[in-house]
Design an enzyme around this catalytic site. Sequence first.
Site, PDB file in Angstrom:
ATOM      1  N   GLY A  12      36.685 -24.321   5.068  1.00 40.40           N
ATOM      2  CA  GLY A  12      36.232 -23.163   5.830  1.00 40.40           C
ATOM      3  C   GLY A  12      34.726 -23.010   5.869  1.00 40.40           C
ATOM      4  O   GLY A  12      34.197 -21.904   5.724  1.00 40.40           O
ATOM      5  N   TYR A 168      48.042 -12.288   9.244  1.00 36.96           N
ATOM      6  CA  TYR A 168      46.985 -12.587   8.284  1.00 36.96           C
ATOM      7  C   TYR A 168      47.319 -12.007   6.915  1.00 36.96           C
ATOM      8  O   TYR A 168      47.233 -12.693   5.891  1.00 36.96           O
ATOM      9  CB  TYR A 168      45.664 -12.016   8.795  1.00 36.96           C
ATOM     10  CG  TYR A 168      44.492 -12.211   7.870  1.00 36.96           C
ATOM     11  CD1 TYR A 168      43.871 -13.446   7.756  1.00 36.96           C
ATOM     12  CD2 TYR A 168      43.992 -11.149   7.119  1.00 36.96           C
ATOM     13  CE1 TYR A 168      42.797 -13.630   6.910  1.00 36.96           C
ATOM     14  CE2 TYR A 168      42.913 -11.321   6.268  1.00 36.96           C
ATOM     15  CZ  TYR A 168      42.310 -12.555   6.165  1.00 36.96           C
ATOM     16  OH  TYR A 168      41.251 -12.736   5.325  1.00 36.96           O
TER      17      TYR A 168
END
Length: 260
Positions: A12, A168
């Site tokens: 990420g 999420y």
Amino acid sequence: MTSETRVAVVTGVSRRIGIGYAIARELLATGAKVLVQSWTPHDAEQPWGSDPAGMDGVLESLGGVGDRLHHVEADFADPAAPAWVMEQAVGRFGHVDVLVANHARSNRQSLAELTAAELDLSWAVNARASALLTQAFAAQHDDRRAGGRVILFTSGQHLAPMPDELPYAISKGAIQQMTLSLADALADRGITVNTVNPGPVDTGWAGPELARRVGRSLPAGRWGRPEEVARVVRWLASDEAAWITGQVINAEGGFRRWVP
């Protein structure tokens, strides 16, 4: 084992304002070698967009690809991607001592808007990939090398609801649930597994109203900064944290969820 011999994989890492970038920079500053993973198409489809300088600019500001920094693009929706990323790191640096699974897929869907496709994709990227990265890390780890570390990321779903971001919240909440079991699976090998909940961090994604509300909910009157999270990760990756495993570290500045 000195920091100069450590190798880390940080996922990420695609925006200079992001947590992943700050972590990679912090670990590089200790002398570690680092492979960074990105998936820039995800940033491009989000309201905040990709880094204005692109991945070339991100990598250049980390010192540039070379003996101590390597980069791969990988989509963790692909179940083979976690093992491939680890293989690239081992191929480049010979071994991996530290895994930091910082990546995340973000998409807002309430209960009325919820789709099976987004549930599946969020699960695959956020939860499944974290578990498979841990598996791939453990498979290549030489237990004669002290200091094996796995550091995962959640977002406080175990502390408060997120009804407008259900895919999420559900998928990142699974990280908190897997931490203790993964830690137990690897404890006898001298590998620690911990999870960081960084709380609200200013990475450029929030609008003005949310930014105001969050700031009022933090005792310091401001959001967290990526470099503050990176320092927590640096400590967890160090020899000083060798006695810590199976924990979710809520490093969120006393977040009070929510102050009107």
